[in-house]
Enzyme design. Structure first.
Site, PDB file in Angstrom:
ATOM      1  N   SER A 139       7.742 -17.063 -11.699  1.00 18.73           N
ATOM      2  CA  SER A 139       9.048 -17.718 -11.652  1.00 18.73           C
ATOM      3  C   SER A 139      10.165 -16.690 -11.466  1.00 18.73           C
ATOM      4  O   SER A 139      11.118 -16.912 -10.710  1.00 18.73           O
ATOM      5  CB  SER A 139       9.272 -18.518 -12.933  1.00 18.73           C
ATOM      6  OG  SER A 139      10.533 -19.134 -12.925  1.00 18.73           O
ATOM      7  N   GLU A 166       3.862 -29.463  -4.684  1.00 18.77           N
ATOM      8  CA  GLU A 166       4.859 -28.593  -5.314  1.00 18.77           C
ATOM      9  C   GLU A 166       6.262 -28.989  -4.873  1.00 18.77           C
ATOM     10  O   GLU A 166       6.668 -28.742  -3.731  1.00 18.77           O
ATOM     11  CB  GLU A 166       4.605 -27.125  -4.950  1.00 18.77           C
ATOM     12  CG  GLU A 166       3.268 -26.588  -5.430  1.00 18.77           C
ATOM     13  CD  GLU A 166       3.185 -26.459  -6.938  1.00 18.77           C
ATOM     14  OE1 GLU A 166       4.247 -26.314  -7.593  1.00 18.77           O
ATOM     15  OE2 GLU A 166       2.065 -26.491  -7.458  1.00 18.77           O
ATOM     16  N   TYR A 193      -7.774 -22.758   6.570  1.00 14.14           N
ATOM     17  CA  TYR A 193      -7.506 -22.584   5.141  1.00 14.14           C
ATOM     18  C   TYR A 193      -6.008 -22.419   4.895  1.00 14.14           C
ATOM     19  O   TYR A 193      -5.463 -22.927   3.909  1.00 14.14           O
ATOM     20  CB  TYR A 193      -8.246 -21.369   4.581  1.00 14.14           C
ATOM     21  CG  TYR A 193      -9.740 -21.430   4.726  1.00 14.14           C
ATOM     22  CD1 TYR A 193     -10.436 -22.641   4.624  1.00 14.14           C
ATOM     23  CD2 TYR A 193     -10.486 -20.291   4.988  1.00 14.14           C
ATOM     24  CE1 TYR A 193     -11.801 -22.700   4.771  1.00 14.14           C
ATOM     25  CE2 TYR A 193     -11.869 -20.341   5.131  1.00 14.14           C
ATOM     26  CZ  TYR A 193     -12.519 -21.550   5.024  1.00 14.14           C
ATOM     27  OH  TYR A 193     -13.876 -21.617   5.161  1.00 14.14           O
ATOM     28  N   GLU A 209       7.137 -18.530  -3.165  1.00 10.20           N
ATOM     29  CA  GLU A 209       6.784 -19.804  -3.809  1.00 10.20           C
ATOM     30  C   GLU A 209       5.302 -20.114  -3.644  1.00 10.20           C
ATOM     31  O   GLU A 209       4.667 -20.627  -4.568  1.00 10.20           O
ATOM     32  CB  GLU A 209       7.633 -20.948  -3.266  1.00 10.20           C
ATOM     33  CG  GLU A 209       7.346 -22.279  -3.934  1.00 10.20           C
ATOM     34  CD  GLU A 209       7.514 -22.254  -5.453  1.00 10.20           C
ATOM     35  OE1 GLU A 209       6.723 -22.961  -6.143  1.00 10.20           O
ATOM     36  OE2 GLU A 209       8.394 -21.564  -5.969  1.00 10.20           O
ATOM     37  N   ARG A 249     -14.190 -16.781  12.223  1.00  9.19           N
ATOM     38  CA  ARG A 249     -13.493 -16.413  10.994  1.00  9.19           C
ATOM     39  C   ARG A 249     -11.999 -16.681  11.133  1.00  9.19           C
ATOM     40  O   ARG A 249     -11.357 -17.193  10.219  1.00  9.19           O
ATOM     41  CB  ARG A 249     -13.720 -14.935  10.658  1.00  9.19           C
ATOM     42  CG  ARG A 249     -13.114 -14.519   9.319  1.00  9.19           C
ATOM     43  CD  ARG A 249     -13.056 -13.020   9.155  1.00  9.19           C
ATOM     44  NE  ARG A 249     -12.165 -12.390  10.094  1.00  9.19           N
ATOM     45  CZ  ARG A 249     -10.826 -12.355   9.987  1.00  9.19           C
ATOM     46  NH1 ARG A 249     -10.229 -12.937   8.975  1.00  9.19           N
ATOM     47  NH2 ARG A 249     -10.092 -11.749  10.888  1.00  9.19           N
ATOM     48  N   ARG A 292      20.924 -11.935  12.109  1.00  7.41           N
ATOM     49  CA  ARG A 292      20.260 -13.242  12.163  1.00  7.41           C
ATOM     50  C   ARG A 292      18.807 -13.122  11.695  1.00  7.41           C
ATOM     51  O   ARG A 292      18.314 -13.951  10.931  1.00  7.41           O
ATOM     52  CB  ARG A 292      20.312 -13.831  13.575  1.00  7.41           C
ATOM     53  CG  ARG A 292      19.696 -15.216  13.672  1.00  7.41           C
ATOM     54  CD  ARG A 292      19.924 -15.868  15.022  1.00  7.41           C
ATOM     55  NE  ARG A 292      21.355 -16.125  15.208  1.00  7.41           N
ATOM     56  CZ  ARG A 292      22.136 -15.495  16.083  1.00  7.41           C
ATOM     57  NH1 ARG A 292      21.631 -14.567  16.879  1.00  7.41           N
ATOM     58  NH2 ARG A 292      23.408 -15.789  16.172  1.00  7.41           N
ATOM     59  N   LYS A 323       2.928 -16.920 -15.550  1.00  8.81           N
ATOM     60  CA  LYS A 323       3.754 -17.977 -14.957  1.00  8.81           C
ATOM     61  C   LYS A 323       5.228 -17.589 -14.936  1.00  8.81           C
ATOM     62  O   LYS A 323       5.938 -17.837 -13.955  1.00  8.81           O
ATOM     63  CB  LYS A 323       3.550 -19.287 -15.705  1.00  8.81           C
ATOM     64  CG  LYS A 323       2.190 -19.909 -15.443  1.00  8.81           C
ATOM     65  CD  LYS A 323       2.077 -21.256 -16.127  1.00  8.81           C
ATOM     66  CE  LYS A 323       0.824 -21.974 -15.720  1.00  8.81           C
ATOM     67  NZ  LYS A 323       0.824 -23.365 -16.164  1.00  8.81           N
ATOM     68  N   ASP A 324       5.697 -16.968 -16.018  1.00  9.43           N
ATOM     69  CA  ASP A 324       7.105 -16.554 -16.080  1.00  9.43           C
ATOM     70  C   ASP A 324       7.405 -15.467 -15.053  1.00  9.43           C
ATOM     71  O   ASP A 324       8.478 -15.459 -14.439  1.00  9.43           O
ATOM     72  CB  ASP A 324       7.458 -16.056 -17.476  1.00  9.43           C
ATOM     73  CG  ASP A 324       7.527 -17.172 -18.508  1.00  9.43           C
ATOM     74  OD1 ASP A 324       7.470 -18.351 -18.113  1.00  9.43           O
ATOM     75  OD2 ASP A 324       7.633 -16.855 -19.708  1.00  9.43           O
TER      76      ASP A 324
END
EC number: 2.7.1.107
Length: 120
Positions: A101, A31, A19, A72, A12, A58, A97-98
């Site tokens: 974003s 993308e 994947y 993203e 697995r 850092r 979608k908005d």
């Protein structure tokens, strides 16, 4: 229970790793925003090692950069699912979608704020 959940143990883990690599490959090839963020990370992460900051600072500089990649990937996944369901214009599809974003906008703002606060 899903019929696709048959693997257990080490098999697995190997499948999950494959994947994940497939997902990274799909995001990078499909993308443009992901490729742009990878470029930003290629610049900012090494730069963080040349700055006179503490290890914690850092780590924070690097973490916010990597967070943008994570957001993203999730945003692209949302867009793919919405498009898979239907390419028709629908207010709920637009909202989904908005919002994806908007999440990316928030994390990019976070990068700017964190880097500015640490460096200035």
């Amino acid at each position: 229970m899903s019929p696709f959940k048959g693997k257990t143990g080490f098999k697995r883990i190997l499948n999950a790793g494959g994947y994940s690599l497939d997902g990274l490959r799909a995001a990078f090839t499909g993308e443009a925003a992901f490729r742009q963020l990878v470029l930003l990370n290629v610049i900012l992460i090494p730069l963080s090692f040349f700055l006179n900051v503490s290890r914690v600072e850092r780590a924070l500089l690097i973490a916010v950069c990597l967070l943008a990649l994570i957001v993203e990937l999730l945003n692209s996944a949302i867009e793919a699912v919405v498009d898979r369901i239907s390419l028709d214009l629908h207010p709920l599809s637009k909202n989904a979608k908005d919002m994806g974003s908007a999440a990316q906008f928030v994390v990019l703002t976070m990068i700017a704020v964190v880097w500015a606060l640490i460096l200035l």
